[in-house]
Scaffold this active site. Sequence first.
Site, PDB file in Angstrom:
ATOM      1  N   THR B  44       0.801  -1.221   0.000  1.00 36.95           N
ATOM      2  CA  THR B  44       0.000   0.000   0.000  1.00 36.95           C
ATOM      3  C   THR B  44       0.820   1.251   0.000  1.00 36.95           C
ATOM      4  O   THR B  44       2.012   1.232   0.241  1.00 36.95           O
ATOM      5  CB  THR B  44      -0.777  -0.014   1.314  1.00 36.95           C
ATOM      6  OG1 THR B  44      -1.453  -1.217   1.381  1.00 36.95           O
ATOM      7  CG2 THR B  44      -1.726   1.112   1.430  1.00 36.95           C
ATOM      8  N   ASP B  60      -4.276   4.517  -1.189  1.00 30.99           N
ATOM      9  CA  ASP B  60      -4.580   4.024  -2.529  1.00 30.99           C
ATOM     10  C   ASP B  60      -5.618   2.908  -2.362  1.00 30.99           C
ATOM     11  O   ASP B  60      -6.134   2.688  -1.268  1.00 30.99           O
ATOM     12  CB  ASP B  60      -3.312   3.522  -3.214  1.00 30.99           C
ATOM     13  CG  ASP B  60      -2.837   2.221  -2.618  1.00 30.99           C
ATOM     14  OD1 ASP B  60      -2.680   1.233  -3.347  1.00 30.99           O
ATOM     15  OD2 ASP B  60      -2.618   2.198  -1.381  1.00 30.99           O
ATOM     16  N   ARG B  62      -5.414  -0.517  -3.953  1.00 25.11           N
ATOM     17  CA  ARG B  62      -5.096  -1.832  -4.539  1.00 25.11           C
ATOM     18  C   ARG B  62      -4.780  -2.843  -3.453  1.00 25.11           C
ATOM     19  O   ARG B  62      -3.997  -2.560  -2.552  1.00 25.11           O
ATOM     20  CB  ARG B  62      -3.899  -1.694  -5.484  1.00 25.11           C
ATOM     21  CG  ARG B  62      -3.427  -3.011  -6.056  1.00 25.11           C
ATOM     22  CD  ARG B  62      -2.196  -2.840  -6.906  1.00 25.11           C
ATOM     23  NE  ARG B  62      -2.528  -2.212  -8.187  1.00 25.11           N
ATOM     24  CZ  ARG B  62      -1.647  -1.993  -9.156  1.00 25.11           C
ATOM     25  NH1 ARG B  62      -0.391  -2.339  -8.972  1.00 25.11           N
ATOM     26  NH2 ARG B  62      -2.008  -1.428 -10.275  1.00 25.11           N
ATOM     27  N   LYS B  76      -9.270   1.281   2.217  1.00 25.36           N
ATOM     28  CA  LYS B  76      -8.255   1.099   3.247  1.00 25.36           C
ATOM     29  C   LYS B  76      -8.396   2.077   4.392  1.00 25.36           C
ATOM     30  O   LYS B  76      -7.615   2.021   5.344  1.00 25.36           O
ATOM     31  CB  LYS B  76      -6.863   1.265   2.623  1.00 25.36           C
ATOM     32  CG  LYS B  76      -6.620   0.239   1.566  1.00 25.36           C
ATOM     33  CD  LYS B  76      -5.213   0.276   1.063  1.00 25.36           C
ATOM     34  CE  LYS B  76      -5.141  -0.593  -0.183  1.00 25.36           C
ATOM     35  NZ  LYS B  76      -3.833  -0.614  -0.788  1.00 25.36           N
ATOM     36  N   GLY B  90      -0.507  -3.653   5.222  1.00 25.48           N
ATOM     37  CA  GLY B  90      -0.070  -4.954   5.722  1.00 25.48           C
ATOM     38  C   GLY B  90      -1.057  -6.009   5.299  1.00 25.48           C
ATOM     39  O   GLY B  90      -1.655  -5.935   4.254  1.00 25.48           O
ATOM     40  N   SER B 172       4.226  -0.130   1.388  1.00 27.50           N
ATOM     41  CA  SER B 172       5.358  -0.329   0.471  1.00 27.50           C
ATOM     42  C   SER B 172       5.667   0.943  -0.297  1.00 27.50           C
ATOM     43  O   SER B 172       6.793   1.164  -0.718  1.00 27.50           O
ATOM     44  CB  SER B 172       5.043  -1.469  -0.495  1.00 27.50           C
ATOM     45  OG  SER B 172       3.833  -1.206  -1.151  1.00 27.50           O
ATOM     46  N   ASP B 209       5.369   2.623  -7.157  1.00 22.77           N
ATOM     47  CA  ASP B 209       5.432   1.389  -6.385  1.00 22.77           C
ATOM     48  C   ASP B 209       4.471   0.384  -7.011  1.00 22.77           C
ATOM     49  O   ASP B 209       3.328   0.710  -7.289  1.00 22.77           O
ATOM     50  CB  ASP B 209       5.035   1.675  -4.925  1.00 22.77           C
ATOM     51  CG  ASP B 209       4.936   0.399  -4.131  1.00 22.77           C
ATOM     52  OD1 ASP B 209       3.959   0.259  -3.379  1.00 22.77           O
ATOM     53  OD2 ASP B 209       5.834  -0.450  -4.260  1.00 22.77           O
ATOM     54  N   SER B 212       1.083  -0.572  -5.074  1.00 23.40           N
ATOM     55  CA  SER B 212      -0.022   0.380  -4.902  1.00 23.40           C
ATOM     56  C   SER B 212      -0.567   0.735  -6.258  1.00 23.40           C
ATOM     57  O   SER B 212       0.154   0.763  -7.249  1.00 23.40           O
ATOM     58  CB  SER B 212       0.456   1.667  -4.227  1.00 23.40           C
ATOM     59  OG  SER B 212       1.364   1.387  -3.220  1.00 23.40           O
TER      60      SER B 212
END
Lengths: 142, 277
Positions: B44, B60, B62, B76, B90, B172, B209, B212
């Site tokens: 994330t 985000d 995903r 999220k 996580g 991440s 990244d 995400s």
Amino acid sequence: QNTRGLRSQLKDSVPVTGLCPQAGPYGVQDTLRRGFSSVKNELLPSHPLELSEKNFQLNQDKMNFNTLRNIQGLHAPLKLQMEYRAARQIQRLPFLPSSNLALDTLRGSDDTIGFEDILNDPVQCEMMGEPHIMTEYKFGLL
Amino acid sequence: MATVSVCQYQPRGFSFENCKRNALLEADSTKFGFNAPAARKTGTTICGIVFKDGVVLGADTRATEGMVVADKNCSKIHYISPNIYCCGAGTAADTEMTTQIISSNLELHSLTTSRLPRVATANRMLKQMLFRYQGYIGAALVLGGVDCTGPHLYSIYPHGSTDKLPYVTMGSGSLAAMAVFEDRFKPDMEEEEAKSLVRDAIAAGIFNDLGSGSNIDLCVITKGKVDYLRPHDVANNKGVRTGSYRYKRGTTGVLTKTVTPLNLEVVEESIQTMDTS
């Protein structure tokens, strides 16, 4: 078989004697009631959290009683422990799940929700103990 | 008659019965030729900042399962209480259950105290629970809200440590988002400026990244008002095809045409209503 084939996280576990107290009334493995034993099961906990979770409530109580003793003197935890002991005796028949309402109120866990209320809720357990055997065991007749 | 249930009570909470079996299976996975299923992570970018009147939380959308996108539009930013929201990175299940448990506990607590809950209370409850499980609950959280003492923002790590800061990022894509924050953050920003900064930070995470992606969700919390903007910005639109590959009728010439009717007799007709309850 190679016992070291377990995953690395199990290497963090310290061998603990008495992890599963399998001794029956005669001091040896009680195969009739607890099934077959395995040395690996007894020595190594299957998860590093297993021990700390098993004793979590006990350790919390010990810590709280200690703090209470330091603040208010010996009488405070003594009185509370007497009340806990009395509340713990309010149970249903051995094979039925008890609500432990008085004990929860004393502990203050009647207005908190944790994983022990969501996972493995004894009310929703699919297995039931054999009523006759369990009552006989409770009375010590078995 | 060797019933286990005679002597041992059923332990409540987590059960570790299958841990040894799982460890053995994973150790022998090459022999059996299959891999254990990967937990769905949120891989994330989540972030939060404190601005003049409150906090802005961004995330985000995903959710990944190994190298595959499991959910293109997951939410999220979780509700904790009317004035406190929490972003979770996580393992998806861990963040979901943890925030729900803490939300219930906070509700009970605020009913007992008859006060609006404070962000510090939620923070303390979360860190005590995560420390109890020694990091095995993989939930990295950004907790923000406005209470009677003002706006607060905390970041909570899976092992139970917390930081109270004016701007935080987790997940991440946290490095990409933190780069944007470090460049443009100023204390006491206006709401529009704060929203655009968070949007840019999450966009940096989404585009740089792999874990995400998809849309940007924002949550603006001020005293007495919460704006849950989902989606605030659809950063990744699915592309539109520029050309059509359909062939026109008559591209292939027709040489002959024969029609054979299939005469079927209706023997029996019965109607069964579907159980759509």
